[in-house]
Structure formats: structure tokens, C-alpha cells
Design an enzyme around this catalytic site. Sequence first.
Site, mmCIF file in Angstrom:
data_model
loop_
_atom_site.group_PDB
_atom_site.id
_atom_site.type_symbol
_atom_site.label_atom_id
_atom_site.label_comp_id
_atom_site.label_asym_id
_atom_site.label_seq_id
_atom_site.Cartn_x
_atom_site.Cartn_y
_atom_site.Cartn_z
ATOM 1 N N GLY A 78 -4.595 5.650 -7.307
ATOM 2 C CA GLY A 78 -3.918 6.835 -7.795
ATOM 3 C C GLY A 78 -2.436 6.866 -7.521
ATOM 4 O O GLY A 78 -1.775 5.828 -7.371
ATOM 5 N N HIS A 79 -1.901 8.080 -7.436
ATOM 6 C CA HIS A 79 -0.464 8.309 -7.316
ATOM 7 C C HIS A 79 0.098 7.711 -6.027
ATOM 8 O O HIS A 79 1.071 6.954 -6.052
ATOM 9 C CB HIS A 79 -0.227 9.827 -7.349
ATOM 10 C CG HIS A 79 1.200 10.250 -7.340
ATOM 11 N ND1 HIS A 79 2.082 9.947 -8.358
ATOM 12 C CD2 HIS A 79 1.903 10.999 -6.442
ATOM 13 C CE1 HIS A 79 3.264 10.485 -8.090
ATOM 14 N NE2 HIS A 79 3.191 11.115 -6.925
ATOM 15 N N PHE A 80 -0.527 8.017 -4.895
ATOM 16 C CA PHE A 80 -0.080 7.488 -3.609
ATOM 17 C C PHE A 80 -0.728 6.121 -3.373
ATOM 18 O O PHE A 80 -1.593 5.952 -2.506
ATOM 19 C CB PHE A 80 -0.434 8.460 -2.474
ATOM 20 C CG PHE A 80 0.510 9.619 -2.346
ATOM 21 C CD1 PHE A 80 1.628 9.548 -1.535
ATOM 22 C CD2 PHE A 80 0.283 10.796 -3.052
ATOM 23 C CE1 PHE A 80 2.507 10.619 -1.410
ATOM 24 C CE2 PHE A 80 1.151 11.879 -2.940
ATOM 25 C CZ PHE A 80 2.269 11.789 -2.113
#
Length: 306
Positions: free
Chosen positions: A279-281
Site C-alpha cells: 500500500g501507501h506506506f
Amino acid sequence: MTQSYSRPDAAAPAVAVPARTVHRRIEVDGVDVFYRESVPDRADAPVLLLLHGFPSASHQFRRLIDALGSRHRLIAPDYPGFGHTVAPAGFDYTFDRLADVTEGFVRALGLTRFAVYMFDFGAPVGFRLALRHPEWIAGLVVQNGNAYAEGLSEAARAFTALTPDTPGAERTIRDLFTLEATRAQYEGGTGDPSLVAPEGWLLDQYFLDLPGRAEAQLSLAYDYRSNIAAYPDWQAWLREHRPPALITWGVGDPFFPEPGARAYLRDLPDAELHLLETGHFALEEKLPEIAPLVSDFLDRIEWTDR
């Protein structure tokens, strides 16, 4: 008193020792900037400036610093309105001002040539630095840091279109500052959420809940449209300067989807692209994949100004 004992008949096992990291503060234009800096084995080690995202701070890079900080000099500041950095009353929370303080921070540390790791909000800050001082930039590591219209999801387009005059806008933005939303940013899109340490999102929430922080983030949310308006300038800079670039991208990012990663290749056809199932992180789940890529990339950069 520390005592040590040795076994001369047994070989010592190889142990991966984390880098030493110092935690310091420096004043920049009235802002008390907190930052983390690794202590590399070589005094002339190449520098990687780590620019964090929302709603995080320099602590999001702590494991990357542990992994690479002995070989490279990794430096991660907290922006005004984030982490341990303290800004004066009346500070104007815009992306231009975040870049102003980061520029002053770079000058205060005497950095003249470095690579930049740009994640999320780090892209708007990093590209502003690059446009102001192209001679500083030896290379770019781009991790879910968007610079292209196709890199905005439908949800991101709707969110960044909000203005103070939009009915319900402030409530919509403030909903992003809740513990549930902060945790979702870390775990959303991951293949294995158990690999995401809870202290990351819990620490982010602690800082978000400090007095005045929600108001600072609200101002930045309304200013995000200035970044989208600047995309053509950032893209033109990439085409003109052609910096070496490593792009690592979590394809499960609900804000900045995969097309935003591929779009960089239009302007940087020689860039190295790695799409990761997370995901994003992305560093939370994929540090074992990302850290070696970053180390190898830094070893291949031409550090003298062209």
C-alpha cells in the site's frame, strides 16, 4: 561497567548491526526543526535527504535509516506541523512554506549535493527544492510521491478539489485526522497487515492530536491544489535535468495508483521502476525489498555536479 567475554574456539556469528542515529534540533527561520541523521562509517558518505509524507514524520524512515545509515548519510527532518518540529504561532501552513523551511534546513546543514527520497508530501516539497536548486539534486528516489494527473485516484481528485467554500469540506478533511483513518493509511493495500508495526500510526495520531496540528493539516489540505497546478513545471524539470531516478511504488495505494508511477517514464525513460504489492506506506511491509534497491541506486549515482 560493561564486561565482555570471548570464546576463542568459536567463530563469532555475523550480525547485522543497525546504523547509529542521532536526533537533533536546529532553528530555521524561527522554526525549531527536529531531525534524525545517521552516522555513517565514512565521513564522505553520500547523502540521502528523506522527505516524509502525511500524516507522518521522520520516524517513518527509522528502519530504512537502521538498514542503510552505516553506508550512507541519511537525514530526515520533520516539517512544520509534523512530528517533533515546533513552528511559531502564525506560521503559514502551505507547501511553499514547508519547502522554504526545508531549503533553510539544507543550507543550515551545509548540504550541497544529495539524493532525495520523496514520499507522498515529500514530492511537493522535494520538487520545489529541485526547481529552486537543480545543482543540489544528484538523484531521486520516488516512493508513492505523485507528479502526474493520472496518478490521482478518483478519491484523491475529489479530496483535493475541496475548498473552504465547499459544503461539508472541513468535516470531510477532519475525518482524515482520526485514528481509524490514520491506521487505514498504513494498512490499506498491504498484502500482510501483520507486517505493519502499530507504533507508526499510533505515533502519527499522537502528533495529529496535538493542539493546533489539525488546523495546520487543514490548511495544507486546502493548499494541495497548488501541487497539482505545479505538475507541468515538475515534469518539465525532469525532462530538462534527467536526474537518475529509482521509482518504488506500492500499487495498492488508494490515493496515488500505479499509473502515477508509470507516468514518470514519459519524462525519465531511463528511470528504474519497481511496482510492489503493498500500500501507501510501502516501507512498512516491503523494507527488505526497497532498502537494497535504494542502496544499489545510491552506489551508482554520479555525485559530482554535471
